[in-house]
Design a protein around this motif. Structure first.
Motif, PDB file in Angstrom:
ATOM      1  N   ARG A 168      33.114  -0.103  12.974  1.00 44.35           N
ATOM      2  CA  ARG A 168      31.677   0.072  12.776  1.00 44.35           C
ATOM      3  C   ARG A 168      31.175   1.292  13.551  1.00 44.35           C
ATOM      4  N   LEU A 169      31.663   1.449  14.792  1.00 48.06           N
ATOM      5  CA  LEU A 169      31.201   2.566  15.621  1.00 48.06           C
ATOM      6  C   LEU A 169      31.636   3.908  15.038  1.00 48.06           C
ATOM      7  N   ILE A 170      32.837   3.936  14.479  1.00 48.29           N
ATOM      8  CA  ILE A 170      33.315   5.167  13.844  1.00 48.29           C
ATOM      9  C   ILE A 170      32.384   5.557  12.698  1.00 48.29           C
ATOM     10  N   LEU A 171      32.054   4.574  11.877  1.00 47.61           N
ATOM     11  CA  LEU A 171      31.171   4.837  10.743  1.00 47.61           C
ATOM     12  C   LEU A 171      29.824   5.357  11.213  1.00 47.61           C
ATOM     13  N   GLU A 172      29.294   4.716  12.258  1.00 45.43           N
ATOM     14  CA  GLU A 172      28.005   5.150  12.787  1.00 45.43           C
ATOM     15  C   GLU A 172      28.077   6.588  13.284  1.00 45.43           C
ATOM     16  N   GLU A 173      29.158   6.887  13.978  1.00 45.91           N
ATOM     17  CA  GLU A 173      29.322   8.234  14.515  1.00 45.91           C
ATOM     18  C   GLU A 173      29.394   9.259  13.381  1.00 45.91           C
ATOM     19  N   LEU A 174      30.167   8.912  12.353  1.00 48.44           N
ATOM     20  CA  LEU A 174      30.296   9.829  11.228  1.00 48.44           C
ATOM     21  C   LEU A 174      28.950  10.045  10.535  1.00 48.44           C
ATOM     22  N   LEU A 175      28.182   8.974  10.411  1.00 45.66           N
ATOM     23  CA  LEU A 175      26.885   9.074   9.744  1.00 45.66           C
ATOM     24  C   LEU A 175      25.939   9.968  10.537  1.00 45.66           C
ATOM     25  N   VAL A 176      25.886   9.750  11.853  1.00 49.81           N
ATOM     26  CA  VAL A 176      25.028  10.584  12.703  1.00 49.81           C
ATOM     27  C   VAL A 176      25.477  12.046  12.621  1.00 49.81           C
ATOM     28  N   GLY A 177      26.791  12.240  12.663  1.00 55.34           N
ATOM     29  CA  GLY A 177      27.336  13.599  12.579  1.00 55.34           C
ATOM     30  C   GLY A 177      26.949  14.290  11.285  1.00 55.34           C
ATOM     31  N   ARG A 178      27.100  13.567  10.181  1.00 55.80           N
ATOM     32  CA  ARG A 178      26.741  14.127   8.870  1.00 55.80           C
ATOM     33  C   ARG A 178      25.269  14.517   8.807  1.00 55.80           C
ATOM     34  N   THR A 179      24.430  13.603   9.272  1.00 48.59           N
ATOM     35  CA  THR A 179      22.993  13.860   9.199  1.00 48.59           C
ATOM     36  C   THR A 179      22.620  15.047  10.075  1.00 48.59           C
ATOM     37  N   THR A 180      23.182  15.086  11.279  1.00 48.85           N
ATOM     38  CA  THR A 180      22.900  16.205  12.183  1.00 48.85           C
ATOM     39  C   THR A 180      23.273  17.520  11.504  1.00 48.85           C
ATOM     40  N   ARG A 181      24.455  17.529  10.909  1.00 46.09           N
ATOM     41  CA  ARG A 181      24.908  18.768  10.274  1.00 46.09           C
ATOM     42  C   ARG A 181      23.997  19.146   9.103  1.00 46.09           C
ATOM     43  N   GLU A 182      23.588  18.153   8.359  1.00 46.08           N
ATOM     44  CA  GLU A 182      22.719  18.431   7.213  1.00 46.08           C
ATOM     45  C   GLU A 182      21.403  19.045   7.680  1.00 46.08           C
ATOM     46  N   ILE A 183      20.825  18.455   8.726  1.00 52.85           N
ATOM     47  CA  ILE A 183      19.560  18.985   9.259  1.00 52.85           C
ATOM     48  C   ILE A 183      19.763  20.419   9.737  1.00 52.85           C
ATOM     49  N   GLU A 184      20.863  20.647  10.441  1.00 55.71           N
ATOM     50  CA  GLU A 184      21.102  21.993  10.969  1.00 55.71           C
ATOM     51  C   GLU A 184      21.284  23.009   9.848  1.00 55.71           C
ATOM     52  N   GLN A 185      22.027  22.589   8.819  1.00 57.03           N
ATOM     53  CA  GLN A 185      22.253  23.494   7.686  1.00 57.03           C
ATOM     54  C   GLN A 185      20.939  23.890   7.035  1.00 57.03           C
ATOM     55  N   LEU A 186      20.023  22.920   6.975  1.00 55.16           N
ATOM     56  CA  LEU A 186      18.792  23.148   6.221  1.00 55.16           C
ATOM     57  C   LEU A 186      17.699  23.816   7.053  1.00 55.16           C
ATOM     58  N   SER A 187      17.824  23.735   8.383  1.00 49.79           N
ATOM     59  CA  SER A 187      16.697  24.212   9.185  1.00 49.79           C
ATOM     60  C   SER A 187      17.043  25.395  10.089  1.00 49.79           C
ATOM     61  N   LEU A 188      18.278  25.516  10.521  1.00 47.35           N
ATOM     62  CA  LEU A 188      18.585  26.570  11.494  1.00 47.35           C
ATOM     63  C   LEU A 188      18.881  27.890  10.794  1.00 47.35           C
ATOM     64  N   SER A 189      18.593  28.975  11.508  1.00 48.93           N
ATOM     65  CA  SER A 189      18.952  30.303  10.999  1.00 48.93           C
ATOM     66  C   SER A 189      20.445  30.514  11.189  1.00 48.93           C
ATOM     67  N   ALA A 190      20.992  31.550  10.553  1.00 47.09           N
ATOM     68  CA  ALA A 190      22.413  31.865  10.687  1.00 47.09           C
ATOM     69  C   ALA A 190      22.796  32.024  12.151  1.00 47.09           C
ATOM     70  N   GLY A 191      21.953  32.767  12.892  1.00 49.06           N
ATOM     71  CA  GLY A 191      22.239  32.991  14.304  1.00 49.06           C
ATOM     72  C   GLY A 191      22.266  31.689  15.094  1.00 49.06           C
ATOM     73  N   GLN A 192      21.329  30.799  14.776  1.00 47.10           N
ATOM     74  CA  GLN A 192      21.285  29.504  15.486  1.00 47.10           C
ATOM     75  C   GLN A 192      22.491  28.634  15.124  1.00 47.10           C
ATOM     76  N   ARG A 193      22.883  28.679  13.841  1.00 43.37           N
ATOM     77  CA  ARG A 193      24.055  27.878  13.432  1.00 43.37           C
ATOM     78  C   ARG A 193      25.309  28.368  14.154  1.00 43.37           C
ATOM     79  N   TYR A 194      25.403  29.709  14.270  1.00 46.89           N
ATOM     80  CA  TYR A 194      26.538  30.286  14.991  1.00 46.89           C
ATOM     81  C   TYR A 194      26.519  29.821  16.444  1.00 46.89           C
ATOM     82  N   GLN A 195      25.340  29.871  17.061  1.00 51.70           N
ATOM     83  CA  GLN A 195      25.231  29.496  18.474  1.00 51.70           C
ATOM     84  C   GLN A 195      25.615  28.029  18.685  1.00 51.70           C
ATOM     85  N   ARG A 196      25.192  27.167  17.764  1.00 51.95           N
ATOM     86  CA  ARG A 196      25.546  25.740  17.850  1.00 51.95           C
ATOM     87  C   ARG A 196      27.064  25.544  17.895  1.00 51.95           C
ATOM     88  N   LEU A 197      27.757  26.306  17.007  1.00 58.97           N
ATOM     89  CA  LEU A 197      29.215  26.179  16.958  1.00 58.97           C
ATOM     90  C   LEU A 197      29.841  26.642  18.270  1.00 58.97           C
TER      91      LEU A 197
END
Lengths: 188, 187
Positions: free
Chosen positions: A124-153
């Motif tokens: 269950r915890l793995i699934l939760e972690e994956l879900l949070v990870g997916r959502t975080t990435r989706e938000i970042e993809q949709l809201s951050l600039s290229a420079g910010q996405r690079y900095q996050r990585l």
């Protein structure tokens, strides 16, 4: 094999008895650089944890490989959505360096979920972690600039810059390889 | 040569190869990835190469057994074809263990140029060897001289079914010696 136990125990404590049941289900798999860990169109049979090497999760689109992510030392790997849905995978998982993975088969993992409460909780915890990870990435993809996405990585997974071809990281960050090189040059 | 003896000998060799593969599968994965020298095949690549090459014979035998095996009755004598015999013998190492005939791998049998190799190549090798053994059992009810199968030498060269068993199994035997050398040099 201790690696598997440590990885699971990042989520739940396992008694020695629990572990002795679980341990025998995990097997080591070796992949030569360039070999597929999982393949589009095939149902994922394993849930993996990476012992060594780097793997790329991707799918082809318009003659290019779109990169969804990477797995490396200590992280989970495989085509997880296919693994849980038992439907053909829509992504390839490719070893981009020689890789050693520990894997557990679907039936064995399900059985451990059914028989051991600690493992059910782990699942269950793995699934939760994956879900949070997916959502975080989706938000970042949709809201951050290229420079910010690079900095996050750079902040989160600096080792990837050494391990992975630039074109794969650029694809992962949804930017052109030229943009990636420019950002990289600016930073260093 | 005696057909039943041939079938028994080839089945025995395959069983030994399966047993050895199962032992090798238990070695640390890192050992199976190690190369004796840069650019040389590691153990999993040798297995993948065997699968690619032997797969041609396994598929060919499989479809010929489906199509034509029933048309012939059992022949207790197998006489190798000259080409099949030549290539099978070329696979045999010399008495001193040297390889008699180093050959260049055809592109289509070179693992790095194909889907790549992994420990799953070992699992597939075992499955394929079991299928060879099953076909060898069916060979006790047909004529290994008259049934003919495509070879890896090109579309024009067909082997007698007996040679289509002998050649890939001898080829595998040769590569098992290579595997022992690879493992000895790295473990």
């Amino acid at each position: 094999m201790e690696l598997v136990r440590r990885a699971i125990e990042r989520y739940v404590p396992l008694s020695d008895t629990d572990w002795s049941h679980v341990a025998q289900c995990w097997q080591e798999y070796a992949f030569v650089r360039g070999a597929h860990v999982s393949r589009i169109g095939e149902v994922e049979q394993h849930f993996y944890i990476v012992k060594s090497g780097v793997q790329r999760l991707s799918f082809p689109h318009d003659g290019e490989d779109i990169c969804l992510g990477f797995s490396y030392d200590g992280s989970w790997s495989g085509a997880y959505d296919s693994f849980v849905s038992r439907k053909p995978s829509r992504i390839d998982v490719l070893a981009i360096t020689d890789s050693v993975l520990f894997g557990i088969r679907y039936d064995d993992l399900q059985r451990s979920f059914n028989e051991l409460p600690a493992m059910a909780r782990f699942g269950r915890l793995i699934l939760e972690e994956l879900l949070v990870g997916r959502t975080t990435r989706e938000i970042e993809q949709l809201s951050l600039s290229a420079g910010q996405r690079y900095q996050r990585l750079v902040d989160r997974s600096p080792q990837l810059l050494q391990l992975v071809p630039q074109k794969d990281i650029a694809s992962y960050l949804r930017m052109k390889p030229e943009t990636f090189s420019r950002l990289r040059a600016k930073r260093s | 040569m005696d057909s039943l003896q041939l079938i028994a000998d080839l089945s025995k060799t395959l069983r030994q190869q399966i047993d050895r593969t199962n032992i090798i599968r238990q070695l640390p994965a890192e050992a199976l990835l190690q190369r004796p020298a840069p650019g040389k095949w590691n153990t999993v690549e040798v297995f993948e190469h065997m699968n690619l090459s032997s797969g041609v014979y396994l598929n060919g035998l499989g479809s010929e057994f489906e199509k034509g095996a029933g048309a012939f009755s059992f022949n207790s004598e197998f006489k190798p074809g000259w080409l099949g015999n030549y290539f099978t013998n070329a696979m045999r190492p010399r008495a001193n263990g040297d390889i008699s005939w180093r050959m260049k791998t055809m592109r289509m049998f070179d693992p790095p140029r194909n889907q790549g190799a992994s420990t799953q190549s070992l699992d597939r090798f075992v499955q394929m060897s079991e299928q060879f053994i099953a076909l060898l059992n069916r060979a006790k009810r047909t004529d290994l001289n008259r049934l003919r199968v495509i070879s890896t030498l090109g579309p024009l060269v067909r082997f007698k079914a007996g040679d289509a068993f002998r050649f890939p199994i001898a080829h595998q035997e040769r590569h098992f010696q290579q595997i022992e050398r690879v493992l000895a040099s790295t473990v």
